[in-house]
Motif scaffolding. Structure first.
Motif, PDB file in Angstrom:
ATOM      1  N   VAL A  28      83.347  20.767  16.455  1.00 42.70           N
ATOM      2  CA  VAL A  28      83.691  19.955  15.288  1.00 42.70           C
ATOM      3  C   VAL A  28      82.742  18.774  15.104  1.00 42.70           C
ATOM      4  O   VAL A  28      82.808  18.088  14.087  1.00 42.70           O
ATOM      5  N   GLY A  29      81.861  18.553  16.072  1.00 42.73           N
ATOM      6  CA  GLY A  29      80.894  17.467  15.928  1.00 42.73           C
ATOM      7  C   GLY A  29      79.808  17.529  16.980  1.00 42.73           C
ATOM      8  O   GLY A  29      80.076  17.800  18.152  1.00 42.73           O
ATOM      9  N   VAL A  30      78.574  17.306  16.550  1.00 46.30           N
ATOM     10  CA  VAL A  30      77.418  17.262  17.448  1.00 46.30           C
ATOM     11  C   VAL A  30      76.667  15.975  17.136  1.00 46.30           C
ATOM     12  O   VAL A  30      76.429  15.648  15.972  1.00 46.30           O
ATOM     13  N   LEU A  31      76.296  15.237  18.174  1.00 51.30           N
ATOM     14  CA  LEU A  31      75.584  13.983  17.984  1.00 51.30           C
ATOM     15  C   LEU A  31      74.451  13.871  18.992  1.00 51.30           C
ATOM     16  O   LEU A  31      74.665  14.059  20.194  1.00 51.30           O
ATOM     17  N   PHE A  32      73.248  13.589  18.502  1.00 52.72           N
ATOM     18  CA  PHE A  32      72.122  13.275  19.381  1.00 52.72           C
ATOM     19  C   PHE A  32      72.361  11.865  19.903  1.00 52.72           C
ATOM     20  O   PHE A  32      72.564  10.936  19.118  1.00 52.72           O
ATOM     21  N   LEU A  33      72.356  11.688  21.217  1.00 53.39           N
ATOM     22  CA  LEU A  33      72.614  10.375  21.803  1.00 53.39           C
ATOM     23  C   LEU A  33      71.338   9.597  22.086  1.00 53.39           C
ATOM     24  O   LEU A  33      71.221   8.433  21.711  1.00 53.39           O
ATOM     25  N   ARG A  34      70.409  10.240  22.771  1.00 57.33           N
ATOM     26  CA  ARG A  34      69.147   9.560  23.102  1.00 57.33           C
ATOM     27  C   ARG A  34      68.147  10.566  23.629  1.00 57.33           C
ATOM     28  O   ARG A  34      68.502  11.661  24.045  1.00 57.33           O
ATOM     29  N   GLY A  35      66.905  10.153  23.608  1.00 62.13           N
ATOM     30  CA  GLY A  35      65.840  11.009  24.116  1.00 62.13           C
ATOM     31  C   GLY A  35      64.729  10.171  24.702  1.00 62.13           C
ATOM     32  O   GLY A  35      64.584   8.994  24.367  1.00 62.13           O
ATOM     33  N   ARG A  36      63.978  10.783  25.577  1.00 60.54           N
ATOM     34  CA  ARG A  36      62.821  10.081  26.148  1.00 60.54           C
ATOM     35  C   ARG A  36      61.751  11.089  26.513  1.00 60.54           C
ATOM     36  O   ARG A  36      62.043  12.254  26.788  1.00 60.54           O
ATOM     37  N   VAL A  37      60.532  10.629  26.514  1.00 64.33           N
ATOM     38  CA  VAL A  37      59.380  11.418  26.954  1.00 64.33           C
ATOM     39  C   VAL A  37      58.690  10.589  28.021  1.00 64.33           C
ATOM     40  O   VAL A  37      58.463   9.390  27.836  1.00 64.33           O
TER      41      VAL A  37
END
Length: 95
Positions: free
Chosen positions: A66-75
């Motif tokens: 019912v919901g998808v959320l990108f929280l954070r990312g790093r390289v």
């Protein structure tokens, strides 16, 4: 061989409502690549985000996203390779 991706196991918590069983899952997708600069890796990280957000809502066993959320990312550099970590939150209910 690189590039390659690994989907970590989700950490699940209760996200139930008054009348439905629910779960919230948090997981990361890790992509490794080589090269002098992380140009291809950044493109792959973007493709990971698009793929997770485009997941089919019906995931089987009576569960529905019912919901998808990108929280954070790093390289970051990891030894001789580049590493991309994209973290997500997925909420689902059992129907």
């Amino acid at each position: 061989a690189v590039p390659h991706a690994l989907v970590e196991d989700a950490v699940l918590t209760d996200w139930s409502t008054k009348d439905q069983t629910g779960r919230e899952g948090r997981f990361a997708v890790i992509v490794r690549d080589e090269g002098e600069r992380p140009v291809r890796l950044r493109a792959l990280a973007g493709a990971v985000e698009e793929a997770v957000e485009a997941m089919a809502p019906d995931i089987g066993g009576g569960w529905r996203i019912v919901g998808v959320l990108f929280l954070r990312g790093r390289v970051q550099r990891d030894g001789g390779q580049w590493l991309s970590v994209s973290e997500f939150r997925v909420r689902m209910l059992r129907f």
